[in-house]
Design an enzyme around this catalytic site. Sequence first.
Site, short mmCIF file in Angstrom:
data_model
loop_
_atom_site.label_atom_id
_atom_site.label_comp_id
_atom_site.label_asym_id
_atom_site.label_seq_id
_atom_site.Cartn_x
_atom_site.Cartn_y
_atom_site.Cartn_z
N HIS A 142 0.84 -1.20 0.00
CA HIS A 142 0.00 0.00 0.00
C HIS A 142 0.88 1.25 0.00
CE1 HIS A 142 -3.47 2.54 1.51
NE2 HIS A 142 -2.43 3.26 1.91
N GLU A 143 1.82 1.29 0.93
CA GLU A 143 2.69 2.47 1.02
C GLU A 143 3.64 2.56 -0.17
OE1 GLU A 143 1.92 4.63 3.06
OE2 GLU A 143 0.61 3.42 4.33
N HIS A 162 1.92 4.31 -3.02
CA HIS A 162 1.99 5.77 -2.88
C HIS A 162 3.36 6.28 -3.35
CE1 HIS A 162 -1.74 6.48 -0.79
NE2 HIS A 162 -1.42 5.73 0.25
#
Length: 265
Positions: free
Chosen positions: A66-67, A70
């Site tokens: 998820h990170e 980003h």
Amino acid sequence: MAGDRPGGEPLVLGVPRAALRPSPVFLALVALFVTSGVLTWNRIGNVRLDVFLFVVSGWLVSLCLHEYAHAVVAFRAGDRSVAHRGYLTLNPLKYSHPLLSIALPVAVVLLGGIGLPGGAVWVDRHAIAGRLRHTLVSLAGPATNVLFTLVLVLAVRLGAADDQPVEFWAAVALLAFLQLTASVLNLLPVPGLDGGNMIQPWLNPQWRRMYDLFAPFGFILLFALLWNPRISGWFFGAVFAVGDALGLPPWLYALGLDLIRFWQG
């Protein structure tokens, strides 16, 4: 574009290649996820402990991805600082505070079965031009959770059968449910969360100043909202409705939630 520093260290877009390689910590998490999955499938050892390790390591892997989503979108949009901070190595220890970003979300998973948003990637917004790019950077993380939700639900629907280990598919169903809750939470328009950050660039200056004032307290605001019984009921009602629409069996992820609490068995 690749090149070399004077000392001979390979560069990619002006960044050392080492800053783009998966970290040993992430690779260890993947190894634990695969190993515990094999143990769960074959019912080797303490099955409840195997399910616990499978779900927790799988959840941590998803937090890293998820990170990373980003960070990689920010990197492509022009922010090279994410590479220098180690965000492109998938190392969970690089994503903000280990206690708040790793321990707390895992504790909430164990106690409440909620996929709480975890780490944080600090993006140099001044290095990224255009409101759409800022929105895409914020959208990348929740989009990863949505993708994981769909893949895991599909796996459960296609793979779960009477003659296969129910513990394994209960663990996969629980991971799917956690990804679903994380998707919904991350898309809420709460200041400081991904959903709020997606709309922040499009606010007028007055509303943007107000948003920035509340953004540091987004996590506290999220807890306050979920603590309210009515709002919590709406939230879980929406999550359960989406899960039912996708065909995710409630009894199966409920069994998974029971199994990961190995200390109760």
